[in-house]
Design a protein around this motif. Sequence first.
Motif, PDB file in Angstrom:
ATOM      1  N   ASP A   1      -6.506  10.892  -6.769  1.00  0.00           N
ATOM      2  CA  ASP A   1      -5.301  10.907  -5.916  1.00  0.00           C
ATOM      3  C   ASP A   1      -5.457  11.888  -4.758  1.00  0.00           C
ATOM      4  OD1 ASP A   1      -3.908   8.989  -7.338  1.00  0.00           O
ATOM      5  OD2 ASP A   1      -2.732  10.431  -8.510  1.00  0.00           O
ATOM      6  N   GLU A   2      -6.022  13.051  -5.044  1.00  0.00           N
ATOM      7  CA  GLU A   2      -6.184  14.035  -3.959  1.00  0.00           C
ATOM      8  C   GLU A   2      -7.158  13.526  -2.896  1.00  0.00           C
ATOM      9  OE1 GLU A   2      -5.295  18.224  -6.350  1.00  0.00           O
ATOM     10  OE2 GLU A   2      -7.297  17.352  -6.422  1.00  0.00           O
TER      11      GLU A   2
ATOM     12  N   LEU B   1       6.461  11.112 -10.422  1.00  0.00           N
ATOM     13  CA  LEU B   1       5.472  11.332  -9.356  1.00  0.00           C
ATOM     14  C   LEU B   1       5.947  12.308  -8.281  1.00  0.00           C
ATOM     15  CD1 LEU B   1       4.411   7.584  -9.036  1.00  0.00           C
ATOM     16  CD2 LEU B   1       3.018   9.428  -9.983  1.00  0.00           C
TER      17      LEU B   1
ATOM     18  N   THR C   1      -4.644   7.226 -11.975  1.00  0.00           N
ATOM     19  CA  THR C   1      -4.198   7.448 -10.594  1.00  0.00           C
ATOM     20  C   THR C   1      -2.696   7.194 -10.526  1.00  0.00           C
ATOM     21  OG1 THR C   1      -4.404   5.149  -9.879  1.00  0.00           O
ATOM     22  CG2 THR C   1      -6.396   6.512  -9.754  1.00  0.00           C
ATOM     23  N   LYS C   2      -2.083   7.655  -9.450  1.00  0.00           N
ATOM     24  CA  LYS C   2      -0.630   7.448  -9.354  1.00  0.00           C
ATOM     25  C   LYS C   2      -0.304   5.968  -9.236  1.00  0.00           C
ATOM     26  CE  LYS C   2      -0.612   8.678  -4.513  1.00  0.00           C
ATOM     27  NZ  LYS C   2      -0.141   9.744  -3.642  1.00  0.00           N
ATOM     28  N   TYR C   3      -1.237   5.167  -8.741  1.00  0.00           N
ATOM     29  CA  TYR C   3      -0.978   3.732  -8.627  1.00  0.00           C
ATOM     30  C   TYR C   3      -0.941   3.093 -10.018  1.00  0.00           C
ATOM     31  CZ  TYR C   3      -1.976   5.192  -3.938  1.00  0.00           C
ATOM     32  OH  TYR C   3      -1.926   5.876  -2.756  1.00  0.00           O
TER      33      TYR C   3
ATOM     34  N   THR D   1      -7.722  10.233  -2.168  1.00  0.00           N
ATOM     35  CA  THR D   1      -7.128   9.137  -1.384  1.00  0.00           C
ATOM     36  C   THR D   1      -5.882   9.598  -0.614  1.00  0.00           C
ATOM     37  OG1 THR D   1      -5.901   8.355  -3.330  1.00  0.00           O
ATOM     38  CG2 THR D   1      -8.047   7.348  -2.909  1.00  0.00           C
ATOM     39  N   ASP D   2      -5.206  10.648  -1.102  1.00  0.00           N
ATOM     40  CA  ASP D   2      -4.036  11.155  -0.367  1.00  0.00           C
ATOM     41  C   ASP D   2      -4.404  11.703   1.012  1.00  0.00           C
ATOM     42  OD1 ASP D   2      -2.086  10.483  -2.171  1.00  0.00           O
ATOM     43  OD2 ASP D   2      -1.563  12.541  -2.759  1.00  0.00           O
TER      44      ASP D   2
ATOM     45  N   SER E   1      -9.045  15.340  -7.624  1.00  0.00           N
ATOM     46  CA  SER E   1      -8.716  14.133  -8.386  1.00  0.00           C
ATOM     47  C   SER E   1      -8.813  12.939  -7.431  1.00  0.00           C
ATOM     48  CB  SER E   1      -7.296  14.244  -8.940  1.00  0.00           C
ATOM     49  OG  SER E   1      -6.366  14.218  -7.867  1.00  0.00           O
TER      50      SER E   1
END
Length: 339
Positions: free
Chosen positions: A128-129, A54, A2-4, A131-132, A126
Amino acid sequence: MTKYEVMRRIVNDLGYPEYRFGQITDAIFKQKARRYEDMTQLPASLRNALKAELGEYTVGFTAVTHDLSKQTQKVLFRAPDGYAVEAVALEYKKGWHSFCVSSQCGCACGCKFCATGGMGFKRNLSADEITDQLLTFLLEGKTLDSVSFMGMGEPLLNPEIFTALRVLIDPQLFGLSQRRLTVSTVGIATGIKRMTAEFPNVNIAFSLHAPTDDLRRTIMPVNDKYDIADVLGALDGHIAATNRRVFLAYVMLRGVNDGDAQARALIDLIDKHKRYKRLYHIDLIPYNRAPAELFVASDRRRIIKFRNILERAGLSVSVRTQFGSDINAACGQLAVTST
Ligand code: SAH
Ligand code: SF4
């Protein structure tokens, strides 16, 4: 990843102390920063590294259109590859904000009454998608009081959902309590077992919609893979392990599943699971017109009669209030064209 996780790795790779990661997450979740550039508390080299890996914005999945009605806001997100999904924000009168997010673009399950099912399966989102969609609402200043996976797609057929749930409950990230989350599933028994083991306090809603396999398979092809007994078996296990209430969704389709005979069959079905009867809650859902128009909604009187039959048999039942059908944002009305 994930981005985090990427952010944490960048902090480590550049040799910055751990607290820098906390500053990034505070900038996003507390100060609601939209761009890495705006995180002026960070050294410039760290900001630049975040941007380089990112992109410019903290939300990577972009909101392209907003539809507003009185209590409902529908947002269309489009990914760089052209695929799009929708998320819905609902505001109840008492100021409670509830969000409905998508887990897949399209859906492979093909339920006959569902607009998303009619699109077929395009791809998994994904983590990220997923949670975004919520980060977008959060950065607009909204409080995420409750979140349900009732948008497009079947969450338990996308393994990324488990990663997304972890991000949502992480106290350093979204910090949501499991009890505020609901995963709605068409009945993927293996996924339900994984939920019990890994997220015991996340609410589960099972889209039952018919009291017998014979009827259910005519409207939900997935029943051939996981029949009602398989799914209720997994749900009994969930209740036994967690003592949590489970929701059984039942969309009211005129002349299909809304007769007195089906109400009695539903009572018989739940009676077979007597030990757990108290914790099965039936949610009757008014049908929202989907483009295929194969079905007609049950009228209000029929829904009330059906509810009364179930109540008299001692079942816990409610009729779900609906918002959003005026902008095609209600359950089962989410379908988008992807390029
Ligand atoms: N795939 C998951 C979650 C997304 S659908 C699932 O099926 O549970 C969210 C809910 O909307 C499900 O209960 C689904 O059965 C219901 N639904 C689908 N189409 C509908 C429609 N046209 N009217 C009302 N509810 C619908
Ligand atoms: Fe997929 Fe749920 Fe729609 Fe069925 S109701 S087609 S499982 S999104």
